[in-house]
Design a protein around this motif. Structure first.
Motif, PDB file in Angstrom:
ATOM      1  N   TRP A  62       0.736  -1.127   0.141  1.00 55.51           N
ATOM      2  CA  TRP A  62      -0.037   0.069  -0.006  1.00 55.51           C
ATOM      3  C   TRP A  62       0.932   1.233  -0.167  1.00 55.51           C
ATOM      4  O   TRP A  62       0.357   2.327  -0.251  1.00 55.51           O
ATOM      5  CB  TRP A  62      -0.874  -0.058   1.109  1.00 55.51           C
ATOM      6  N   ASN A  63       2.093   1.235   0.154  1.00 58.48           N
ATOM      7  CA  ASN A  63       3.079   2.299  -0.061  1.00 58.48           C
ATOM      8  C   ASN A  63       3.086   2.910  -1.113  1.00 58.48           C
ATOM      9  O   ASN A  63       2.828   2.239  -2.211  1.00 58.48           O
ATOM     10  CB  ASN A  63       4.536   1.879   0.597  1.00 58.48           C
ATOM     11  N   PRO A  64       2.570   4.338  -1.593  1.00 57.08           N
ATOM     12  CA  PRO A  64       2.283   4.838  -2.820  1.00 57.08           C
ATOM     13  C   PRO A  64       3.301   4.536  -4.070  1.00 57.08           C
ATOM     14  O   PRO A  64       2.988   4.377  -5.113  1.00 57.08           O
ATOM     15  CB  PRO A  64       2.465   6.383  -2.354  1.00 57.08           C
ATOM     16  N   ALA A  65       4.745   4.635  -3.619  1.00 62.56           N
ATOM     17  CA  ALA A  65       5.441   4.246  -4.803  1.00 62.56           C
ATOM     18  C   ALA A  65       5.199   2.706  -5.314  1.00 62.56           C
ATOM     19  O   ALA A  65       5.163   2.623  -6.646  1.00 62.56           O
ATOM     20  CB  ALA A  65       6.974   3.937  -4.109  1.00 62.56           C
ATOM     21  N   HIS A  93      -8.352  -2.563  -3.614  1.00 61.16           N
ATOM     22  CA  HIS A  93      -8.733  -1.135  -3.584  1.00 61.16           C
ATOM     23  C   HIS A  93      -7.526  -0.435  -4.149  1.00 61.16           C
ATOM     24  O   HIS A  93      -7.587   0.690  -3.753  1.00 61.16           O
ATOM     25  CB  HIS A  93      -9.459  -0.711  -2.194  1.00 61.16           C
ATOM     26  N   VAL A  94      -6.964  -0.923  -5.153  1.00 60.98           N
ATOM     27  CA  VAL A  94      -5.470  -0.092  -5.387  1.00 60.98           C
ATOM     28  C   VAL A  94      -5.835   1.520  -6.125  1.00 60.98           C
ATOM     29  O   VAL A  94      -5.146   2.260  -5.535  1.00 60.98           O
ATOM     30  CB  VAL A  94      -4.807  -0.946  -6.390  1.00 60.98           C
ATOM     31  N   TRP A  95      -6.865   1.185  -6.894  1.00 60.00           N
ATOM     32  CA  TRP A  95      -7.172   2.705  -7.399  1.00 60.00           C
ATOM     33  C   TRP A  95      -7.599   3.650  -6.464  1.00 60.00           C
ATOM     34  O   TRP A  95      -7.414   4.803  -6.559  1.00 60.00           O
ATOM     35  CB  TRP A  95      -8.184   2.638  -8.698  1.00 60.00           C
ATOM     36  N   LEU A  96      -8.249   3.193  -5.485  1.00 61.07           N
ATOM     37  CA  LEU A  96      -8.890   4.047  -4.276  1.00 61.07           C
ATOM     38  C   LEU A  96      -7.553   4.565  -3.511  1.00 61.07           C
ATOM     39  O   LEU A  96      -7.716   5.731  -3.164  1.00 61.07           O
ATOM     40  CB  LEU A  96      -9.768   3.314  -3.286  1.00 61.07           C
ATOM     41  N   TYR A 151       1.660   3.032  -7.354  1.00 62.73           N
ATOM     42  CA  TYR A 151       1.794   3.768  -8.658  1.00 62.73           C
ATOM     43  C   TYR A 151       2.759   2.597  -9.886  1.00 62.73           C
ATOM     44  O   TYR A 151       2.225   2.874 -10.919  1.00 62.73           O
ATOM     45  CB  TYR A 151       2.263   5.378  -8.750  1.00 62.73           C
ATOM     46  N   MET A 152       3.676   2.079  -9.309  1.00 64.09           N
ATOM     47  CA  MET A 152       4.482   1.248 -10.310  1.00 64.09           C
ATOM     48  C   MET A 152       3.551  -0.054 -10.699  1.00 64.09           C
ATOM     49  O   MET A 152       3.371  -0.271 -11.901  1.00 64.09           O
ATOM     50  CB  MET A 152       5.785   0.712  -9.429  1.00 64.09           C
ATOM     51  N   ASP A 153       2.811  -0.535  -9.763  1.00 63.95           N
ATOM     52  CA  ASP A 153       1.947  -1.639  -9.855  1.00 63.95           C
ATOM     53  C   ASP A 153       0.724  -1.281 -10.790  1.00 63.95           C
ATOM     54  O   ASP A 153       0.429  -2.208 -11.901  1.00 63.95           O
ATOM     55  CB  ASP A 153       1.550  -2.349  -8.694  1.00 63.95           C
ATOM     56  N   LEU A 154       0.266  -0.068 -10.694  1.00 67.65           N
ATOM     57  CA  LEU A 154      -0.689   0.548 -11.797  1.00 67.65           C
ATOM     58  C   LEU A 154      -0.263   0.224 -13.199  1.00 67.65           C
ATOM     59  O   LEU A 154      -0.896  -0.037 -14.208  1.00 67.65           O
ATOM     60  CB  LEU A 154      -1.338   1.619 -11.378  1.00 67.65           C
ATOM     61  N   VAL A 155       1.011   0.966 -13.365  1.00 71.11           N
ATOM     62  CA  VAL A 155       1.615   0.867 -14.710  1.00 71.11           C
ATOM     63  C   VAL A 155       1.869  -0.454 -15.261  1.00 71.11           C
ATOM     64  O   VAL A 155       1.744  -0.904 -16.576  1.00 71.11           O
ATOM     65  CB  VAL A 155       2.485   1.946 -14.635  1.00 71.11           C
ATOM     66  N   ARG A 156       2.506  -1.362 -14.403  1.00 73.12           N
ATOM     67  CA  ARG A 156       2.619  -2.663 -14.656  1.00 73.12           C
ATOM     68  C   ARG A 156       1.456  -3.340 -15.187  1.00 73.12           C
ATOM     69  O   ARG A 156       1.230  -4.137 -15.974  1.00 73.12           O
ATOM     70  CB  ARG A 156       3.345  -3.463 -13.555  1.00 73.12           C
ATOM     71  N   PHE A 157       0.276  -3.237 -14.441  1.00 68.96           N
ATOM     72  CA  PHE A 157      -0.786  -3.794 -14.686  1.00 68.96           C
ATOM     73  C   PHE A 157      -1.494  -3.505 -16.061  1.00 68.96           C
ATOM     74  O   PHE A 157      -2.253  -4.111 -16.834  1.00 68.96           O
ATOM     75  CB  PHE A 157      -2.034  -3.603 -13.605  1.00 68.96           C
ATOM     76  N   ALA A 158      -1.229  -2.142 -16.280  1.00 68.43           N
ATOM     77  CA  ALA A 158      -1.862  -1.690 -17.702  1.00 68.43           C
ATOM     78  C   ALA A 158      -1.102  -2.146 -18.918  1.00 68.43           C
ATOM     79  O   ALA A 158      -1.651  -2.254 -19.904  1.00 68.43           O
ATOM     80  CB  ALA A 158      -2.088  -0.324 -17.621  1.00 68.43           C
ATOM     81  N   MET A 159       0.222  -2.382 -18.581  1.00 69.79           N
ATOM     82  CA  MET A 159       0.881  -2.485 -19.824  1.00 69.79           C
ATOM     83  C   MET A 159       1.406  -3.750 -20.193  1.00 69.79           C
ATOM     84  O   MET A 159       1.806  -4.176 -21.159  1.00 69.79           O
ATOM     85  CB  MET A 159       2.296  -1.455 -19.892  1.00 69.79           C
ATOM     86  N   ILE A 160       1.706  -4.641 -19.089  1.00 72.13           N
ATOM     87  CA  ILE A 160       2.267  -5.880 -19.003  1.00 72.13           C
ATOM     88  C   ILE A 160       1.400  -7.081 -19.162  1.00 72.13           C
ATOM     89  O   ILE A 160       0.576  -7.452 -18.138  1.00 72.13           O
ATOM     90  CB  ILE A 160       3.101  -6.316 -17.767  1.00 72.13           C
ATOM     91  N   ASP A 161       1.360  -7.829 -20.326  1.00 71.00           N
ATOM     92  CA  ASP A 161       0.523  -9.008 -20.411  1.00 71.00           C
ATOM     93  C   ASP A 161       1.011 -10.224 -19.326  1.00 71.00           C
ATOM     94  O   ASP A 161       2.054 -10.565 -19.376  1.00 71.00           O
ATOM     95  CB  ASP A 161       0.495  -9.595 -21.665  1.00 71.00           C
TER      96      ASP A 161
END
Length: 312
Positions: free
Chosen positions: A256-259, A282-285, A262-272
């Motif tokens: 849950w630490n912010p760094a 609740h990662v987006w929250l 934000y890394m995991d959100l970009v990974r989730f979006a781009m990495i198959d």
């Protein structure tokens, strides 16, 4: 005006009493419409002043970005070469020697690592630039009247622009390892917007702290390096701690630490292959909450010391 005869027969002229006689400094200032130089405006007025100088903020960030590598022969190529070289070093040490790939499929570890390095570098550079935003630009601060928050905001914007250059290399890495553009890549946009707000809040906070404590600039690299190692840049936090004798809340706090978020959100979006099972609930929250908290706190905290920057 009045006059009187002196003992030698001359005439002495006495000036009439001043209409300002007996007025305090505050009353004089109010009478003649004077205000304290560099006085802190209201929060709403401060926001308006920043908006009026939005073109300066953007131009200043672009100029700083251009000048950053102006003396290097490779010039702006270092904007992407530096984090990419860091990723190669981390891959050799953590991926090959220390086995940090645990829990991550081998075919996605390189995109996982490169994404983590690029995104965390965005935060790291924003904080370091923020620490020096006031103390490193005292000549500008003392010579011109402008809202001082323009400086840390422009430095955070500079780092965002540098990250966008790095994203070109990141896209190449993704495609090379089998992750092709799709609708999920659009999630990168809100992730980066929230990340930018968070980093700007940090830059504002540390700009005020660094303005009075220049030695903070020497300490922050050690703090940021510790934060990087605790944020899962080189490894998956839940996979690495799965067999460790630690309470479950430790894993949750680290995720849950912010760094890490934000890394995991970009990974989730781009990495198959990097699915929601790697993300905390609740990662987006949490991403929105960290952005609002850091952004609002940093802005108000910086604004409260507006009249003290560049003095003493």
């Amino acid at each position: 005006m009045s006059s009187e005869t002196t003992h030698d027969g001359g005439v002495a002229v006495t000036a009439p009493p001043s209409p300002d006689e007996g007025l305090t400094a505050a009353q004089l200032a109010d009478k003649y419409g004077l205000s304290v130089s560099g006085a802190r405006p209201s929060l709403v007025e401060y926001v308006r002043q920043l908006w009026d100088r939005r073109h300066f903020i953007l131009a200043f960030s672009r100029a700083k970005l251009t000048a950053q590598y102006s003396q290097a022969k490779l010039g702006q190529l270092w904007q992407v070469a530096t984090p990419l070289l860091n990723a190669l070093v981390y891959f050799f040490i953590f991926g090959l020697l220390l086995g940090a790939r645990k829990g991550i499929p081998h075919d996605i570890y390189v995109p996982f690592l490169v994404t983590g390095v690029f995104v965390f570098t965005f935060t790291q550079s924003s904080v370091l630039a923020g620490v020096r935003a006031i103390s490193g630009n005292l000549g500008l601060v003392r010579a011109l009247h402008f809202p001082r928050a323009s400086l840390p905001i422009s430095f955070a914007l500079q780092q965002l622009q540098q990250l966008l250059y790095s994203m070109i290399v990141l896209v190449v890495v993704m495609v090379a390892f089998g992750s092709y553009p799709g609708l999920s890549w659009l999630l990168v946009l809100p992730a980066l917007v929230l990340h930018f707000v968070f980093n700007t809040g940090l830059a504002l906070t540390f700009a005020r702290m660094g303005s009075k404590t220049p030695d903070l600039a020497q300490l922050m690299p050690f703090v940021l390096r510790t934060w990087m190692y605790a944020s899962g840049v080189m490894f998956s936090i839940p996979a690495m701690l799965a067999d460790k004798d630690m309470p479950g809340w430790v894993t949750e706090v680290l995720q849950w630490n912010p760094a890490a978020i934000y890394m995991d959100l970009v990974r989730f979006a781009m990495i198959d292959g990097y699915g929601s099972e790697y993300l905390p609930p609740h990662v987006w929250l949490f991403a929105l909450g960290w952005a609002l908290l850091a952004g609002a706190f940093g802005f108000v905290y910086f604004w409260k010391a507006e009249e003290r920057y560049g003095r003493g």
